[in-house]
Design a protein around this motif. Sequence first.
Motif, short mmCIF file in Angstrom:
data_model
loop_
_atom_site.label_atom_id
_atom_site.label_comp_id
_atom_site.label_asym_id
_atom_site.label_seq_id
_atom_site.Cartn_x
_atom_site.Cartn_y
_atom_site.Cartn_z
N GLY A 159 0.69 -1.11 0.31
CA GLY A 159 0.13 0.07 0.10
C GLY A 159 0.95 0.95 0.03
N THR A 160 2.04 1.20 -0.24
CA THR A 160 2.98 2.05 -0.06
C THR A 160 3.30 2.40 -1.45
OG1 THR A 160 3.88 1.44 1.71
CG2 THR A 160 5.15 3.02 -0.10
N ASP A 161 2.77 4.12 -1.99
CA ASP A 161 3.41 4.77 -2.87
C ASP A 161 4.40 5.38 -3.65
OD1 ASP A 161 0.24 4.83 -4.13
OD2 ASP A 161 0.10 7.38 -3.02
N VAL A 162 5.19 4.22 -4.92
CA VAL A 162 6.58 4.58 -4.68
C VAL A 162 7.33 5.48 -5.60
CG1 VAL A 162 8.62 3.20 -5.21
CG2 VAL A 162 6.81 2.63 -3.37
N GLU A 163 7.46 6.25 -5.96
CA GLU A 163 8.95 6.88 -6.96
C GLU A 163 9.83 6.50 -7.13
OE1 GLU A 163 8.68 11.43 -8.89
OE2 GLU A 163 7.51 10.51 -7.83
N VAL A 164 10.43 6.23 -8.22
CA VAL A 164 11.27 6.20 -8.53
C VAL A 164 12.64 6.77 -8.88
CG1 VAL A 164 13.13 4.50 -9.58
CG2 VAL A 164 11.72 2.82 -8.35
N LEU A 165 13.48 7.63 -8.57
CA LEU A 165 14.07 8.60 -9.06
C LEU A 165 15.76 8.57 -9.71
CD1 LEU A 165 14.54 11.87 -9.94
CD2 LEU A 165 15.51 12.06 -7.42
N PRO A 166 15.64 7.67 -10.75
CA PRO A 166 17.08 7.92 -11.31
C PRO A 166 18.29 8.95 -11.21
CG PRO A 166 15.20 6.94 -12.95
CD PRO A 166 15.24 7.94 -11.99
N ALA A 167 18.68 9.41 -10.09
CA ALA A 167 20.44 10.29 -9.74
C ALA A 167 20.99 10.09 -10.63
CB ALA A 167 20.28 10.44 -8.33
N TYR A 168 21.45 9.03 -11.28
CA TYR A 168 22.89 8.89 -11.80
C TYR A 168 23.04 7.66 -12.16
CZ TYR A 168 23.29 5.41 -8.25
OH TYR A 168 23.22 4.25 -6.68
N GLN A 169 23.54 7.61 -13.21
CA GLN A 169 23.83 6.04 -14.17
C GLN A 169 25.38 5.38 -13.59
OE1 GLN A 169 23.28 7.23 -18.83
NE2 GLN A 169 23.55 9.55 -18.14
N ARG A 170 25.18 4.10 -14.08
CA ARG A 170 26.10 2.96 -14.30
C ARG A 170 26.43 2.68 -15.29
NH1 ARG A 170 24.82 -1.30 -9.48
NH2 ARG A 170 23.08 -1.84 -11.72
N ALA A 171 28.04 3.04 -15.73
CA ALA A 171 28.81 2.79 -16.73
C ALA A 171 29.61 1.34 -16.28
CB ALA A 171 29.30 3.57 -17.78
N PRO A 172 29.22 -0.05 -16.96
CA PRO A 172 30.16 -1.17 -16.90
C PRO A 172 31.37 -1.20 -16.71
CG PRO A 172 27.91 -1.28 -18.13
CD PRO A 172 28.01 0.03 -17.97
N LEU A 173 32.18 -2.03 -16.02
CA LEU A 173 33.76 -2.07 -17.10
C LEU A 173 33.71 -2.26 -18.13
CD1 LEU A 173 36.18 -2.13 -15.15
CD2 LEU A 173 35.86 -4.91 -14.67
N GLU A 174 34.45 -1.80 -18.32
CA GLU A 174 35.24 -2.71 -19.86
C GLU A 174 36.69 -2.11 -20.14
OE1 GLU A 174 33.73 -3.01 -22.67
OE2 GLU A 174 31.72 -2.94 -22.45
N LEU A 175 37.38 -3.40 -19.77
CA LEU A 175 39.03 -2.76 -19.32
C LEU A 175 40.01 -2.93 -20.59
CD1 LEU A 175 39.43 -6.86 -18.16
CD2 LEU A 175 39.16 -4.86 -17.46
N SER A 176 40.40 -2.00 -20.57
CA SER A 176 41.19 -1.48 -21.59
C SER A 176 42.32 -2.59 -22.54
CB SER A 176 42.53 -0.21 -21.00
OG SER A 176 43.30 -0.80 -20.02
N SER A 177 43.11 -1.64 -23.47
CA SER A 177 43.62 -2.63 -23.99
C SER A 177 44.86 -3.20 -23.37
CB SER A 177 44.33 -2.16 -25.47
OG SER A 177 45.24 -0.76 -25.07
N ALA A 178 45.14 -2.28 -22.55
CA ALA A 178 46.69 -2.47 -21.88
C ALA A 178 46.07 -4.00 -20.49
CB ALA A 178 46.98 -1.42 -21.33
N GLU A 179 44.86 -3.54 -20.15
CA GLU A 179 44.57 -4.47 -19.34
C GLU A 179 44.61 -6.17 -20.22
OE1 GLU A 179 42.17 -1.46 -16.10
OE2 GLU A 179 41.63 -1.86 -17.99
N LEU A 180 43.89 -6.05 -21.33
CA LEU A 180 43.49 -6.71 -21.36
C LEU A 180 44.57 -8.17 -22.31
CD1 LEU A 180 40.17 -6.69 -23.97
CD2 LEU A 180 40.20 -7.80 -21.77
N GLU A 181 45.88 -6.98 -22.03
CA GLU A 181 46.67 -7.42 -22.59
C GLU A 181 47.62 -7.69 -21.53
OE1 GLU A 181 51.37 -6.26 -24.17
OE2 GLU A 181 49.71 -5.37 -24.06
N LYS A 182 47.27 -7.70 -20.16
CA LYS A 182 48.46 -7.55 -19.11
C LYS A 182 46.69 -8.89 -18.72
CE LYS A 182 47.43 -5.38 -15.04
NZ LYS A 182 46.76 -4.65 -13.82
N LEU A 183 46.03 -9.29 -18.62
CA LEU A 183 45.21 -11.03 -17.95
C LEU A 183 45.64 -11.31 -19.00
CD1 LEU A 183 42.74 -11.61 -17.08
CD2 LEU A 183 41.46 -10.78 -18.96
N GLN A 184 45.95 -11.62 -20.49
CA GLN A 184 46.69 -12.58 -21.15
C GLN A 184 47.61 -12.85 -20.91
OE1 GLN A 184 45.15 -14.14 -23.76
NE2 GLN A 184 46.69 -15.59 -23.15
N PHE A 185 48.34 -12.11 -19.78
CA PHE A 185 49.48 -12.75 -20.11
C PHE A 185 49.53 -13.11 -17.99
CE2 PHE A 185 53.16 -11.53 -16.59
CZ PHE A 185 54.37 -12.49 -18.00
#
Length: 259
Positions: free
Chosen positions: A154-180
């Motif tokens: 019975g509660t009225d609810v309003e949602v306020l998107p106050a920010y955005q979340r950009a998910p992790l994307e590894l850089s080419s250097a990070e991918l190279e380190k991961l591969q190694f």
Amino acid sequence: MIHYQKPIILMRPGAANERLAERLGKRGMNIWKWPAFTILPPQDPERVQERLLNLDNFDMVLLASPAAVAASAVYVKQWPQHITLATIGSGTARVIRAAWGEHTPVLYPEGETFESGSERLFELLKSRGFPSRVLIVRGQVGREWLREQLLAHGTDVEVLPAYQRAPLELSSAELEKLQFSISGPAPIVYLTSTDSVGVLMHAVKTVPGALEWIQKGFVLTIHPRPKAQLEEVGFRNVALVSAKDERVQQAIEKLLEIV
């Protein structure tokens, strides 16, 4: 003897990740900073400002995360007296009091992080009586279960998107380190949300063998929900840990001593 060559992958978003990375780096650990999400401004900042400056029709504001606190603090210097602030755990409650003063009243389930969450907050609200109208301040998604339960009661609810979340994307250097690195010792991963599990799997998918390498390691997380999600998708060595930096450090050091 502790061998610090093992990668320590830290996936907590925001300043908390930087703080923990600095703390562990001073101990000589091999730190990889992979925050699961980068916090970005909202798509509609005018709406966020208008809503947070006009709270007459609400009796509770639920700040779903530290990012929600930071986004709200841009516009709110002092909460109206009729507003009850609520959150899902002690960590965000501490951030709220850092933003608006140590005596700011906040409703939240007390205890360690694995004793918190939407379910525990719902139980707390149920025991004290449900509010009439709630504003949930969050990112684009999140806390859907809690929203649905409040609506059902019975509660009225309003949602306020106050920010955005950009998910992790590894850089080419990070991918190279991961591969190694996948020919070496499997990592210790620290992540703090269910969403982070999918982000991690997506981020490493372009490196053959990377996911299997990570799954051979250990994962520390702060709540039963991400623990269950990790185990469901094939991670075998998963443990709960307190969200406090010193407890995370102790858990990682213990793992380094036994592997």
